[in-house]
Design a protein around this motif. Structure first.
Motif, PDB file in Angstrom:
ATOM      1  N   SER A   1      45.025  26.356   9.206  1.00 29.52           N
ATOM      2  CA  SER A   1      46.431  26.348   8.819  1.00 29.52           C
ATOM      3  C   SER A   1      46.713  27.412   7.771  1.00 29.52           C
ATOM      4  CB  SER A   1      46.803  24.970   8.268  1.00 29.52           C
ATOM      5  OG  SER A   1      46.013  24.666   7.134  1.00 29.52           O
ATOM      6  N   PRO A   2      47.984  27.762   7.566  1.00 29.15           N
ATOM      7  CA  PRO A   2      48.344  28.713   6.512  1.00 29.15           C
ATOM      8  C   PRO A   2      47.873  28.208   5.156  1.00 29.15           C
ATOM      9  CG  PRO A   2      50.204  28.328   7.972  1.00 29.15           C
ATOM     10  CD  PRO A   2      49.154  27.324   8.336  1.00 29.15           C
ATOM     11  N   CYS A   3      47.589  29.107   4.225  1.00 24.93           N
ATOM     12  CA  CYS A   3      47.072  28.695   2.920  1.00 24.93           C
ATOM     13  C   CYS A   3      48.077  27.833   2.178  1.00 24.93           C
ATOM     14  CB  CYS A   3      46.695  29.917   2.087  1.00 24.93           C
ATOM     15  SG  CYS A   3      48.067  30.781   1.321  1.00 24.93           S
ATOM     16  N   SER A   4      49.364  28.049   2.405  1.00 21.72           N
ATOM     17  CA  SER A   4      50.384  27.262   1.701  1.00 21.72           C
ATOM     18  C   SER A   4      50.318  25.795   2.066  1.00 21.72           C
ATOM     19  CB  SER A   4      51.776  27.822   2.002  1.00 21.72           C
ATOM     20  OG  SER A   4      52.005  27.926   3.394  1.00 21.72           O
ATOM     21  N   GLU A   5      49.820  25.476   3.254  1.00 28.08           N
ATOM     22  CA  GLU A   5      49.687  24.073   3.653  1.00 28.08           C
ATOM     23  C   GLU A   5      48.698  23.356   2.749  1.00 28.08           C
ATOM     24  OE1 GLU A   5      51.237  22.157   5.977  1.00 28.08           O
ATOM     25  OE2 GLU A   5      52.622  23.842   6.114  1.00 28.08           O
ATOM     26  N   ARG A   6      47.629  24.050   2.359  1.00 29.25           N
ATOM     27  CA  ARG A   6      46.639  23.453   1.466  1.00 29.25           C
ATOM     28  C   ARG A   6      47.144  23.433   0.021  1.00 29.25           C
ATOM     29  NH1 ARG A   6      43.836  27.095   4.494  1.00 29.25           N
ATOM     30  NH2 ARG A   6      43.498  28.519   2.743  1.00 29.25           N
ATOM     31  N   ILE A   7      47.782  24.509  -0.386  1.00 34.96           N
ATOM     32  CA  ILE A   7      48.189  24.656  -1.782  1.00 34.96           C
ATOM     33  C   ILE A   7      49.292  23.686  -2.160  1.00 34.96           C
ATOM     34  CG2 ILE A   7      49.283  26.246  -3.417  1.00 34.96           C
ATOM     35  CD1 ILE A   7      47.817  28.504  -1.861  1.00 34.96           C
ATOM     36  N   LYS A   8      50.257  23.491  -1.268  1.00 35.97           N
ATOM     37  CA  LYS A   8      51.441  22.716  -1.639  1.00 35.97           C
ATOM     38  C   LYS A   8      51.153  21.234  -1.853  1.00 35.97           C
ATOM     39  CE  LYS A   8      53.223  21.990   3.082  1.00 35.97           C
ATOM     40  NZ  LYS A   8      54.331  22.367   4.000  1.00 35.97           N
ATOM     41  N   THR A   9      49.993  20.759  -1.406  1.00 35.32           N
ATOM     42  CA  THR A   9      49.689  19.341  -1.583  1.00 35.32           C
ATOM     43  C   THR A   9      49.556  18.949  -3.048  1.00 35.32           C
ATOM     44  OG1 THR A   9      47.324  19.792  -1.328  1.00 35.32           O
ATOM     45  CG2 THR A   9      48.548  19.175   0.654  1.00 35.32           C
TER      46      THR A   9
END
Length: 360
Positions: A165-173
């Motif tokens: 997945s895009p890195c933002s999917e991991r970061i936004k959590t």
């Protein structure tokens, strides 16, 4: 004899009248002769920059030799940094103490070192011995829990690997909790800056203390032909998240810091709109941020190779000039907060918060 007494009386009357006139003009609380107005101490009226890469001038080039890798110092201070573009009546000198990569702890008092340099607050304490500090501008927090620069690197890696997945999917959590953890660290740094100036005899009204947020260096409105190593190697989803969520929510956290410490706040989260890296396509002259940049000569040296892409996705010289212009307007105003927004003339201007929020 009577005539002599008359002349003596007349002279005495004139003398008393002059003393009364001086008292009325100067006032009981007037400054002693020779004492300059404003900040205490001696030396030129000065604006000082503290913080990390966005304030040091990373990306603006022409770094001072002492901060361009000499003896391990990679603070990357540039004469093109925004603080050197500040124009304000009476201020004749600008001093840049910011250092690329600095966390809030390096701005604060303490034993934290960044690229061989001691605490910026401690260096400020030395500076006020021969400078009269009229304004201090701070940009810090992104290198604490948010790790904004690391976030950009993670998103680059996500594009390069092209899997998952895009890195933002991991970061936004956990992004909101990262910002929450950052807030008290920046609060402590600003309180230490205030302590340094108070110890030097400054009253709070003697100087301006401004906390500045971060402009998004990238955005989704770029040509597909530049979404690679030729310019901005990121996924579309990540470009949108960095601009519309990451930078905006980081600014909200820093606004809370300003409220807690009673300092002025300048919001740069939308300052780069339309001028992000790669938005100019084949002509980068309208961009205020560096594209993916490699210092190829640095790759020939082991000690410099790890810094070869350090300039990437930071404000360039044109961006710093615009930020300095906006900062000058803000310092000249009485507004407690403002946002840097582009005007019809194509330049950034300090819009009062209420106007900026209405346009947001």
């Amino acid at each position: 004899m009577a005539r002599s007494r008359w002349w003596l009386g007349a002279l005495a009357f004139v003398g008393v009248s002059l003393l009364v006139a001086v008292f009325v003009l100067v006032g009981e609380d007037g400054p002693p002769p020779g004492e300059p107005p404003g900040p205490p101490g001696r030396g030129p009226l000065t604006v000082v920059a503290l913080g990390d890469s966005t304030m040091s001038g990373e990306g603006a080039g022409d770094y001072t030799p002492a901060t361009n890798g000499r003896n391990g110092n990679w603070c990357h201070r540039s004469p093109n940094a925004s603080v050197h573009h500040v124009e304000l009546t009476g201020i004749v000198k600008s001093v840049n103490l910011a250092c690329s990569g600095s966390p809030a702890g390096h701005v604060a008092l303490g034993d934290v070192e960044q690229w061989t340099e001691q605490s910026q607050a401690r260096r400020l304490a030395t500076l006020v011995e021969n400078h009269r500090v009229a304004a201090v501008v701070v940009a810090v927090g992104a290198n604490d829990d948010p790790h904004f620069s690391r976030l950009i690197s993670e998103c680059f890696t996500s594009w390069f690997m092209d899997d998952g997945s895009p890195c933002s999917e991991r970061i936004k959590t956990d992004w909101p909790s990262r910002i929450d953890r950052m807030v008290p660290k920046v609060v402590a740094a600003l309180e230490d800056v205030q302590k340094v100036l108070a110890a030097a005899g400054y009253d709070r009204e003697d100087y301006d203390l401004v906390l500045q947020s971060y402009a998004s260096p990238i955005g989704p409105d770029i040509p597909e032909s530049l979404r690679n190593l030729d310019g901005c190697p990121f996924r579309k989803e990540d470009l949108r998240w960095v601009k519309y969520t990451g930078a905006i929510s980081l600014a909200a956290g820093l606004r809370e810091v300003a409220a807690q410490t009673g300092v002025r706040f300048l919001d740069l989260s939308r300052a780069g709109d339309g001028h992000e890296a790669c938005t100019g396509g084949a002509d980068p002259s309208s961009e205020w941020f560096t594209r993916f940049t490699v210092q190829w000569d640095d790759l020939q040296s082991a000690e410099r190779a790890t810094h070869a892409i350090q300039e990437s996705f930071h404000p360039n010289a044109a961006g710093h000039a615009q930020f300095g212009r906006c900062l000058s307007e803000f310092l000249a105003s009485n507004d407690e907060s403002a946002a840097c927004l582009e005007g019809e003339d194509g330049h950034l201007h300090a819009a009062p918060s209420v106007v900026a929020q209405r346009q947001g």
